[in-house]
Scaffold this motif. Structure first.
Motif, mmCIF file in Angstrom:
data_model
loop_
_atom_site.group_PDB
_atom_site.id
_atom_site.type_symbol
_atom_site.label_atom_id
_atom_site.label_comp_id
_atom_site.label_asym_id
_atom_site.label_seq_id
_atom_site.Cartn_x
_atom_site.Cartn_y
_atom_site.Cartn_z
ATOM 1 N N GLU A 156 0.722 -1.179 -0.092
ATOM 2 C CA GLU A 156 0.065 0.154 0.204
ATOM 3 C C GLU A 156 1.071 1.312 -0.017
ATOM 4 N N THR A 157 0.262 2.202 -0.410
ATOM 5 C CA THR A 157 0.913 3.725 -0.306
ATOM 6 C C THR A 157 1.232 4.093 0.981
ATOM 7 N N TRP A 158 2.524 4.675 1.128
ATOM 8 C CA TRP A 158 2.837 5.205 2.542
ATOM 9 C C TRP A 158 2.920 6.904 2.636
ATOM 10 N N SER A 159 2.277 7.248 3.257
ATOM 11 C CA SER A 159 2.375 8.726 3.045
ATOM 12 C C SER A 159 3.113 9.461 4.216
ATOM 13 N N CYS A 160 4.099 10.146 3.874
ATOM 14 C CA CYS A 160 5.113 10.994 4.575
ATOM 15 C C CYS A 160 5.110 12.350 4.386
ATOM 16 N N PRO A 161 5.130 13.289 5.319
ATOM 17 C CA PRO A 161 5.125 14.732 5.185
ATOM 18 C C PRO A 161 6.665 15.052 4.897
ATOM 19 N N ASN A 162 6.878 16.152 4.130
ATOM 20 C CA ASN A 162 7.958 16.875 4.051
ATOM 21 C C ASN A 162 9.203 15.781 3.352
ATOM 22 N N LEU A 163 8.726 15.629 1.915
ATOM 23 C CA LEU A 163 9.358 14.910 1.089
ATOM 24 C C LEU A 163 9.742 15.805 -0.082
ATOM 25 N N ALA A 164 11.141 15.606 -0.445
ATOM 26 C CA ALA A 164 11.447 16.313 -1.592
ATOM 27 C C ALA A 164 12.173 15.489 -2.939
ATOM 28 N N SER A 165 11.867 15.746 -3.879
ATOM 29 C CA SER A 165 12.588 15.059 -5.299
ATOM 30 C C SER A 165 13.845 15.392 -5.448
ATOM 31 N N ILE A 166 14.483 14.484 -5.586
ATOM 32 C CA ILE A 166 16.018 14.901 -6.164
ATOM 33 C C ILE A 166 16.370 13.750 -7.264
ATOM 34 N N ALA A 167 15.062 13.633 -8.227
ATOM 35 C CA ALA A 167 15.041 12.594 -9.319
ATOM 36 C C ALA A 167 15.952 12.913 -10.440
ATOM 37 N N GLY A 168 16.504 14.312 -10.716
ATOM 38 C CA GLY A 168 17.220 14.621 -11.776
ATOM 39 C C GLY A 168 17.936 15.987 -11.320
ATOM 40 N N PRO A 169 18.787 16.446 -12.226
ATOM 41 C CA PRO A 169 19.812 17.496 -11.825
ATOM 42 C C PRO A 169 18.969 18.796 -11.447
ATOM 43 N N LYS A 170 17.824 19.053 -12.028
ATOM 44 C CA LYS A 170 16.986 20.230 -11.714
ATOM 45 C C LYS A 170 16.514 20.159 -10.252
ATOM 46 N N ASP A 171 15.757 18.883 -10.086
ATOM 47 C CA ASP A 171 15.213 18.839 -8.464
ATOM 48 C C ASP A 171 16.278 18.835 -7.527
ATOM 49 N N PHE A 172 17.394 18.049 -7.861
ATOM 50 C CA PHE A 172 18.340 18.059 -6.941
ATOM 51 C C PHE A 172 18.956 19.282 -6.704
ATOM 52 N N TYR A 173 19.097 20.254 -7.816
ATOM 53 C CA TYR A 173 19.495 21.869 -7.519
ATOM 54 C C TYR A 173 18.396 22.394 -6.638
ATOM 55 N N GLN A 174 17.213 22.483 -7.305
ATOM 56 C CA GLN A 174 16.236 23.059 -6.451
ATOM 57 C C GLN A 174 15.987 22.644 -5.007
ATOM 58 N N THR A 175 16.231 21.487 -4.639
ATOM 59 C CA THR A 175 16.168 21.110 -3.486
ATOM 60 C C THR A 175 17.151 21.588 -2.314
ATOM 61 N N HIS A 176 18.407 21.565 -3.084
ATOM 62 C CA HIS A 176 19.791 22.143 -2.315
ATOM 63 C C HIS A 176 19.510 23.655 -2.235
ATOM 64 N N MET A 177 18.876 24.284 -3.123
ATOM 65 C CA MET A 177 18.839 25.948 -2.902
ATOM 66 C C MET A 177 17.809 26.024 -1.925
ATOM 67 N N ARG A 178 16.697 25.163 -2.035
ATOM 68 C CA ARG A 178 15.798 25.669 -0.898
ATOM 69 C C ARG A 178 16.284 25.250 0.644
ATOM 70 N N LEU A 179 17.041 24.105 0.659
ATOM 71 C CA LEU A 179 17.363 23.851 2.064
ATOM 72 C C LEU A 179 18.426 25.012 2.453
ATOM 73 N N LEU A 180 19.163 25.590 1.407
ATOM 74 C CA LEU A 180 20.100 26.887 2.150
ATOM 75 C C LEU A 180 19.184 27.814 2.542
ATOM 76 N N SER A 181 18.004 28.030 2.233
ATOM 77 C CA SER A 181 17.109 28.996 2.545
ATOM 78 C C SER A 181 16.320 28.788 3.930
ATOM 79 N N VAL A 182 16.297 27.544 4.325
ATOM 80 C CA VAL A 182 15.384 27.290 5.245
ATOM 81 C C VAL A 182 16.092 26.261 6.508
ATOM 82 N N ALA A 183 17.116 25.522 6.156
ATOM 83 C CA ALA A 183 17.854 24.660 7.197
ATOM 84 C C ALA A 183 18.665 25.419 7.964
ATOM 85 N N PRO A 184 18.833 24.994 9.492
ATOM 86 C CA PRO A 184 19.568 25.662 10.426
ATOM 87 C C PRO A 184 20.925 25.583 9.800
#
Length: 178
Positions: free
Chosen positions: A149-177
């Motif tokens: 069955e599908t399992w739901s989890c909050p706060n997931l990010a895609s790093i499936a390709g170069p664009k998603d990987f880059y966007q995830t890292h850039m967003r982490l720079l702005s929100v992560a401690p």
């Protein structure tokens, strides 16, 4: 409880050609993605993980490097295995090939291109990350009875390709401690 972490050819797109090491070892906030995933899974009560490299019947050179890294790390959490993947029945083939690992246990089936944000940013409710849009990458839960069955989890990010990987890292720079 156990986890099957599935890494399939092409899951990380061009990144496989850019970095020499296996894509699972790419640094994410000072730790490897693999270390972040292990921390996350331990908080869920998962005590054993297997990385399934769906390269074919034998491990590819990249997967062998990952296996060498794991054996040099002296950790008991992860094991690595090859798994055949020959067409549209991908999930059923992978689960059938790994049956001795998961049979009789509740198992989380996780795709390598999905990053849980909780171990990095805590329980913050976040937006602005590339979402996991491919249903095949969504985490799944395999009951001991064999029901999938599908399992739901909050706060997931895609790093499936170069664009998603880059966007995830850039967003982490702005929100992560820091």
């Amino acid at each position: 409880m156990k986890v099957l972490l599935v890494s399939r050819p092409g899951d990380f797109g061009v990144l496989e050609d850019v970095w020499e090491g296996h894509p699972l070892l790419l640094p994410v906030w000072g730790k490897s993605l693999l270390a972040r995933l292990e921390e996350f899974f331990l908080t869920l009560g998962i005590t054993e993980g297997r990385i399934v490299c769906a390269d074919g019947p034998v491990l590819s050179a990249k997967s062998k490097r990952l296996g060498a890294f794991l054996s040099g790390n002296k950790k008991d959490f992860w094991s690595i295995r090859p798994s055949p993947l020959t067409g549209r029945r991908g999930w059923s083939e992978i689960l059938a090939a790994q049956r001795l690992f998961w049979e009789g246990s509740e198992t989380l089936v996780w795709s390598a291109p999905v990053l849980p944000l909780e171990p990095i940013v805590g329980n913050l409710s976040l937006s602005g990350f590339p979402s996991v849009t491919n249903p095949e990458f969504s985490p799944r839960f395999l009951r001991a009875s064999g029901l999938f069955e599908t399992w739901s989890c909050p706060n997931l990010a895609s790093i499936a390709g170069p664009k998603d990987f880059y966007q995830t890292h850039m967003r982490l720079l702005s929100v992560a401690p820091a």
